[in-house]
Scaffold this motif. Structure first.
Motif, short mmCIF file in Angstrom:
data_model
loop_
_atom_site.label_atom_id
_atom_site.label_comp_id
_atom_site.label_asym_id
_atom_site.label_seq_id
_atom_site.Cartn_x
_atom_site.Cartn_y
_atom_site.Cartn_z
N ASP A 42 19.00 -10.19 47.01
CA ASP A 42 20.46 -10.16 46.83
C ASP A 42 21.16 -10.97 47.92
N THR A 43 20.63 -10.91 49.15
CA THR A 43 21.20 -11.71 50.23
C THR A 43 21.04 -13.20 49.93
N VAL A 44 19.85 -13.59 49.46
CA VAL A 44 19.61 -14.99 49.10
C VAL A 44 20.56 -15.42 47.98
N ASP A 45 20.72 -14.57 46.97
CA ASP A 45 21.59 -14.91 45.85
C ASP A 45 23.06 -15.02 46.27
N ALA A 46 23.48 -14.17 47.20
CA ALA A 46 24.87 -14.23 47.67
C ALA A 46 25.17 -15.56 48.35
N VAL A 47 24.21 -16.05 49.11
CA VAL A 47 24.40 -17.34 49.79
C VAL A 47 24.21 -18.50 48.83
N ALA A 48 23.16 -18.45 48.02
CA ALA A 48 22.86 -19.55 47.09
C ALA A 48 23.94 -19.70 46.03
N GLY A 49 24.57 -18.61 45.64
CA GLY A 49 25.60 -18.66 44.61
C GLY A 49 26.96 -19.07 45.13
N SER A 50 27.08 -19.23 46.42
CA SER A 50 28.36 -19.61 47.01
C SER A 50 28.66 -21.08 46.70
N SER A 51 29.94 -21.36 46.46
CA SER A 51 30.31 -22.75 46.22
C SER A 51 30.64 -23.48 47.50
N TYR A 52 30.54 -22.79 48.63
CA TYR A 52 30.81 -23.40 49.93
C TYR A 52 29.58 -23.24 50.83
N PRO A 53 29.44 -24.09 51.83
CA PRO A 53 28.35 -23.91 52.79
C PRO A 53 28.46 -22.53 53.44
N SER A 54 27.35 -21.81 53.48
CA SER A 54 27.35 -20.47 54.04
C SER A 54 25.96 -20.11 54.54
N SER A 55 25.89 -19.02 55.26
CA SER A 55 24.60 -18.55 55.75
C SER A 55 24.65 -17.04 55.88
N ALA A 56 23.46 -16.43 55.94
CA ALA A 56 23.36 -14.98 56.11
C ALA A 56 21.98 -14.65 56.66
N GLU A 57 21.90 -13.46 57.23
CA GLU A 57 20.62 -12.93 57.70
C GLU A 57 20.43 -11.55 57.09
N HIS A 58 19.19 -11.21 56.83
CA HIS A 58 18.86 -9.90 56.28
C HIS A 58 17.65 -9.36 57.04
N PRO A 59 17.73 -8.15 57.60
CA PRO A 59 16.57 -7.61 58.33
C PRO A 59 15.42 -7.33 57.36
N LEU A 60 14.21 -7.63 57.82
CA LEU A 60 13.02 -7.39 57.01
C LEU A 60 12.21 -6.26 57.62
N ASP A 61 11.74 -5.37 56.78
CA ASP A 61 10.88 -4.28 57.24
C ASP A 61 9.46 -4.46 56.70
N ALA A 62 9.05 -5.71 56.58
CA ALA A 62 7.74 -6.04 56.02
C ALA A 62 6.85 -6.68 57.07
N ASP A 63 5.54 -6.55 56.85
CA ASP A 63 4.57 -7.19 57.72
C ASP A 63 4.25 -8.61 57.26
N ARG A 64 4.28 -8.81 55.93
CA ARG A 64 3.93 -10.10 55.36
C ARG A 64 4.96 -10.47 54.30
N VAL A 65 5.11 -11.77 54.10
CA VAL A 65 6.08 -12.27 53.13
C VAL A 65 5.46 -13.42 52.35
N ARG A 66 5.89 -13.54 51.09
CA ARG A 66 5.52 -14.70 50.28
C ARG A 66 6.80 -15.21 49.63
N LEU A 67 7.23 -16.38 50.07
CA LEU A 67 8.46 -17.00 49.56
C LEU A 67 8.10 -18.14 48.62
N ARG A 68 8.69 -18.13 47.45
CA ARG A 68 8.53 -19.21 46.49
C ARG A 68 9.91 -19.63 46.03
N PRO A 69 10.05 -20.78 45.37
CA PRO A 69 11.38 -21.26 44.99
C PRO A 69 12.20 -20.31 44.11
#
Length: 158
Positions: A42-69
């Motif tokens: 949801d954090t990624v979508d909030a930034v990606a869906g913005s029509s203006y340059p923006s940024s955000a951070e979201h705390p992660l409670d995970a040990d491992r991550v797999r990011l794909r497009p």
């Protein structure tokens, strides 16, 4: 007169075996709940869906991550959660120091020599991410949507 009947031994052994089984199951349960991949997406979508340059951070409670497009997966203690991005594709920047710096706030013109070099790095990162595997997760998911020239991208680092 006060002796135990002969079938008490069977009952005692059955109760002991059941106790050991319950203790084994209890020690094998995960110590934490599955990480919340939906909130991170949801954090990624909030930034990606913005029509203006923006940024955000979201705390992660995970040990491992797999990011794909188009999706994100988080893992901890054998528990895994997945989420799909509504706005994509995004650019997972893992493995590219210059893209990581841009995702964390450095202007792209300072991290790259030209728009063409930035475009090449973005395309290479998308290709690498298509088959990305699990990697150690940072404490924060960082998302930045920016435009440079005609290039409009959302960078994600975790």
């Amino acid at each position: 007169m006060f002796d135990a009947p002969p079938d008490v031994w069977y009952t005692w052994v059955a109760v002991a075996v059941a106790s050991v089984a319950v203790a084994g199951v209890a020690t094998d349960l995960p110590t934490r709940p599955a990480p919340d991949a939906s909130a991170a997406a949801d954090t990624v979508d909030a930034v990606a869906g913005s029509s203006y340059p923006s940024s955000a951070e979201h705390p992660l409670d995970a040990d491992r991550v797999r990011l794909r497009p188009h999706r994100l997966a988080l893992r901890t203690d054998g528990e895994t959660s997945h989420a799909t991005f509504a706005f994509g594709p995004v650019v997972p920047v893992g493995g590219d120091d210059a893209l990581t710096r841009v995702a964390r706030g450095v202007p792209p013109g300072r991290a790259f020599d030209s728009l063409a070099a930035f475009r090449e790095a973005v395309e290479a990162a998308r290709e690498r991410a298509a088959d990305a595997d699990w990697r150690p997760a940072d404490d924060q998911l960082v998302v930045r949507h920016l435009e440079w020239g005609e290039l409009d991208v959302t960078l994600v680092d975790a």
